[in-house]
Scaffold this motif. Structure first.
Motif, short mmCIF file in Angstrom:
data_model
loop_
_atom_site.label_atom_id
_atom_site.label_comp_id
_atom_site.label_asym_id
_atom_site.label_seq_id
_atom_site.Cartn_x
_atom_site.Cartn_y
_atom_site.Cartn_z
N UNK A 331 -12.67 24.84 45.34
CA UNK A 331 -11.33 24.99 44.78
C UNK A 331 -10.49 25.95 45.61
N UNK A 332 -9.27 25.56 45.87
CA UNK A 332 -8.31 26.43 46.52
C UNK A 332 -7.72 27.40 45.49
N UNK A 333 -7.35 28.58 45.96
CA UNK A 333 -6.76 29.58 45.08
C UNK A 333 -5.24 29.51 45.13
N UNK A 334 -4.63 29.42 43.95
CA UNK A 334 -3.17 29.41 43.86
C UNK A 334 -2.74 30.58 42.98
N UNK A 335 -1.84 31.40 43.49
CA UNK A 335 -1.24 32.48 42.71
C UNK A 335 0.14 32.05 42.26
N UNK A 336 0.35 32.00 40.93
CA UNK A 336 1.65 31.64 40.36
C UNK A 336 2.34 32.92 39.90
N UNK A 337 3.53 33.18 40.44
CA UNK A 337 4.27 34.39 40.12
C UNK A 337 5.55 34.00 39.37
N UNK A 338 5.63 34.41 38.11
CA UNK A 338 6.80 34.06 37.29
C UNK A 338 6.86 35.04 36.12
N UNK A 339 8.07 35.46 35.74
CA UNK A 339 8.19 36.39 34.61
C UNK A 339 8.15 35.68 33.28
N UNK A 340 8.02 34.36 33.26
CA UNK A 340 7.96 33.57 32.03
C UNK A 340 6.51 33.27 31.68
N UNK A 341 6.06 33.77 30.54
CA UNK A 341 4.70 33.47 30.09
C UNK A 341 4.51 31.98 29.87
N UNK A 342 5.56 31.33 29.37
CA UNK A 342 5.49 29.87 29.12
C UNK A 342 5.22 29.13 30.43
N UNK A 343 5.93 29.51 31.49
CA UNK A 343 5.75 28.85 32.79
C UNK A 343 4.34 29.10 33.33
N UNK A 344 3.84 30.31 33.17
CA UNK A 344 2.50 30.65 33.68
C UNK A 344 1.43 29.82 32.96
#
Length: 451
Positions: A331-344
């Protein structure tokens, strides 16, 4: 669960009204142990039993305090402090965990483990002293609540900065209660003046599993060896941090470093008079920190000392297991950066099946995650407060070790002006938040397939 508290004469303190109340509390906790084994009505039964236990415990404390006042008991102030800590901090925290987890089996285990052992320990020590008129010496060095609160915030800050854990203090009079399977670590620093600082750190196993994440199989037969090594490393990092609050540590030498069983931990703990004895819920597992000072200590019988050879073997085993896990995982690692908990949450659900998804809610936490995890791709929200996506990308490109990490903006802004502002920072592209989940997933898959 499945254990029972057996009431017998050793718990009696010789005061009929108090003995009767203690026996009642033991009976209520046994009902909770039984209800935890039920299935269909477990949650309802547990909720009612918890409420029943709480009501009786609080009434018992009031009655006991009235009795201590009536006989002008010398240890009243400290005894009441222990009561206050349980009713105002520990019990509400355990109740909150039960409610937030919908009375999960693990939360019920926490409640029963702590309450049952607290009741037994308190009855055999502090309450016994009421009958004899003696003071309990174990808590004589415990520092005032104000200092406990400051130290509590210090530990919470370390847990957050080190592991991004949002912790809260459950108890400032932790009495050595068992709160699940744990690793018990003891470290003693000795000074030239033949004094020492002794630290006892307790890590719930699930906390350590969460700290090292998916690298370790929690069901493997070697899990304890790996967890011991993680506990040792984490404890040493913690104590390095604590040197700023205990300058004497910088000049002291480590005289003992030990991993204890719970039974050995209890024996050590019972003979100490701690200055700090704090219990925390990190949200990922429990952590306890105890510290005491005094004359140079003598080794306790039966304590298993971790030798240097044992540490080397553990480290070798952990490294081999990590290598094996990494080789197996594709598995590749993806970091998702967003101030919205819903989006995360949405991105974790969308990508979690095929990728290892990490999340961050700010530029600072993103930078830390990149340093620790080295993701294969960063999905970065363009519009965030304080430090926006453009600034975060600039920080990443400025840092030599991160400069080649691919970054794709995930944003609602795809206008020409916005694009031009970040082109010079060389992002790998844009993904519009207006795209359907299927389209986003397809674009991510295409990105990795082109590598």
């Amino acid at each position: 669960m499945g254990h029972q508290l057996v009431w017998n004469d050793q718990y009696k303190i010789g005061i009929k009204s108090i003995d009767k109340e203690h026996e009642k509390l033991f009976h209520i906790l046994n009902r909770l142990f039984e209800s935890g084994q039920q299935e269909k009505k477990s949650q309802w039964v547990c909720r009612e039993a918890v409420k029943y236990f709480k009501d009786h415990a609080l009434q018992h404390f009031r009655n006991e305090e009235e009795y201590m006042n009536s006989i002008q008991y010398a240890g009243y102030k400290m005894h009441k402090r222990i009561h206050d800590n349980f009713r105002e901090r520990m019990l509400p925290a355990l109740e909150q965990e039960l409610e937030l987890t919908n009375y999960s089996a693990h939360a019920v285990d926490h409640f029963l483990g702590i309450c049952a052992r607290w009741l037994v320990g308190h009855t055999l020590s502090e309450d016994q002293a009421i009958g004899t008129g003696e003071r309990i010496h174990q808590w004589e060095q415990l520092l005032p609540e104000e200092e406990q609160a400051v130290m509590g915030q210090t530990v919470i800050h370390w847990l957050h900065s080190m592991f991004q854990l949002n912790s809260h203090l459950i108890s400032s009079c932790y009495s050595g209660e068992k709160f699940g399977d744990g690793i018990y670590y003891r470290l003693i620093y000795s000074t030239k003046e033949k004094k020492n600082l002794e630290f006892l750190l307790v890590f719930e196993e699930q906390l350590l599993v969460n700290i090292i994440g998916g690298v370790m199989d929690s069901k493997a037969k070697t899990v304890n060896a790996m967890l011991i090594n993680v506990a040792r490393y984490t404890a040493k990092q913690f104590l390095e941090y604590m040197k700023r609050y205990f300058p004497v540590l910088a000049q002291a030498k480590v005289s003992q470093e030990q991993i204890l069983t719970y039974e050995q931990f209890q024996k050590v703990f019972e003979k100490r008079s701690p200055q700090f004895s704090l219990l925390f819920d990190t949200g990922k597992g429990y952590f306890a920190y105890c510290m005491t000072t005094g004359d140079l200590l003598i080794d306790e019988d039966g304590i298993s000392i971790l030798t240097e050879n044992a540490i080397i073997d553990l480290e070798k085993h952990l490294n081999q297991n990590q290598t094996k896990k990494i080789a197996i995982s594709k598995k590749k690692k993806i970091l998702v950066v967003d101030d919205s908990d819903f989006m995360l949450i949405a991105m974790r659900q969308l990508l979690g099946g095929d990728y290892e998804v990490m999340t961050a809610t700010s530029g600072l936490s993103a930078f830390r995650s990149i340093a620790l995890e080295q993701p294969d791709l960063v999905l970065l929200d363009y519009e965030m407060p304080v430090c926006n996506g453009s600034q975060v990308l600039e920080m990443i490109r400025f840092e030599k070790g991160f400069a080649d990490i691919p970054v794709i903006f995930l944003t609602g802004r795809v206008d020409k002006e916005s694009v031009e502002k970040v082109l010079e920072l060389k992002p790998q592209g844009y993904l519009s938040k207006s795209l359907s989940p299927e389209q986003v997933k397809t674009q991510i898959d295409l990105f990795f397939s082109d590598e």
